[in-house]
Design an enzyme around this catalytic site. Sequence first.
Site, short mmCIF file in Angstrom:
data_model
loop_
_atom_site.label_atom_id
_atom_site.label_comp_id
_atom_site.label_asym_id
_atom_site.label_seq_id
_atom_site.Cartn_x
_atom_site.Cartn_y
_atom_site.Cartn_z
N SER A 135 -39.74 16.45 53.70
CA SER A 135 -39.36 15.53 54.77
C SER A 135 -40.10 15.87 56.06
O SER A 135 -41.33 15.90 56.06
CB SER A 135 -37.84 15.54 54.93
OG SER A 135 -37.40 14.48 55.72
N GLU A 227 -36.83 5.81 47.80
CA GLU A 227 -36.69 6.24 49.19
C GLU A 227 -37.67 5.55 50.14
O GLU A 227 -38.69 4.98 49.72
CB GLU A 227 -36.82 7.75 49.32
CG GLU A 227 -38.18 8.33 49.00
CD GLU A 227 -38.27 9.81 49.38
OE1 GLU A 227 -38.04 10.11 50.57
OE2 GLU A 227 -38.56 10.64 48.49
N HIS A 257 -34.33 10.49 48.61
CA HIS A 257 -34.96 11.46 49.50
C HIS A 257 -34.60 12.90 49.13
O HIS A 257 -33.42 13.22 48.98
CB HIS A 257 -34.51 11.14 50.94
CG HIS A 257 -35.24 11.88 52.00
ND1 HIS A 257 -36.59 11.75 52.18
CD2 HIS A 257 -34.81 12.76 52.95
CE1 HIS A 257 -36.97 12.50 53.21
NE2 HIS A 257 -35.91 13.13 53.68
#
Length: 290
Positions: A135, A227, A257
């Site tokens: 991320s 995602e 995610h």
Amino acid sequence: MPTRLHESLPAERAGAPASPELLERRAKFAATEINPALGVTAGDADFAGVPCRTVRVGDRATVLYLHGGGYRMGNPEAYHAYAAGLAAGAEAAVIVPRYRLAPENPFPAGLRDALAVYEDLATATDGPIVIAGDSAGAGLAAAVVVAVDTSDVRTPDGLMLLSPWLDLHCSSPFYETATDAFFPLATAESARDDYLQGATADDPLVSPLLADHTGFPPTLIQVGGTEALVGDALDLTRALATANVTCTLEVIADQGHTWPLIYPDHAVSIASIESCVRFVRSIEADKVFE
């Protein structure tokens, strides 16, 4: 005396206090357990003044892992189990820095910490180094490569990105079509604003998708098929291919995610970590035969 790599970044800036809500959300990033059967040694270490957790099974490679959390949450202890699986499979040392978080420490504070740790590791070892993250941590990892490219510090031997957040403009159409609710557009924009606090998203050190990717190391990208960051992953894959960089993209259907971190016991999560292990092993092998 040459300038240290992290000192070449823009000057640090004063930030803003974290809200009570954000502090409460940070507290939910609890430590995960390391399986004793893996034979892992875990402990604290300091690299270039940045506190880190080290999770080690061997020294075949060093993985600098930058945790996710939108630049404003997360801690190394929450990554104990994930790092242990990676370290055990690759017989490697995984270093997870406790980099400074926004909004108290806006850009470039977290990146300065990541670069300081990377330069320390790169100076201390001739062995293979893979930089990795998930991320926002994946964005930091890619930004480290961007910064290193304009310096005389060695480039990492590999780059490994999970659910990478690479363009802080947050303009990908996948934000509108993604069915995974874990990292929606509103969350991305809020985290971006906490991190940038007036800095521009046009800076490749902020949005490494916008960088010149010539000279990037071999890269593994993993993204969940449902995602919002599918677009960032696809765009980086395209850019690396255009720059003649070895790249593997794994799109995992029906996953959201950072699924290996959220559902570590699922078969697809275990398979994703195994793929990361194979990637690090391939980097180890390439380094041996250089």
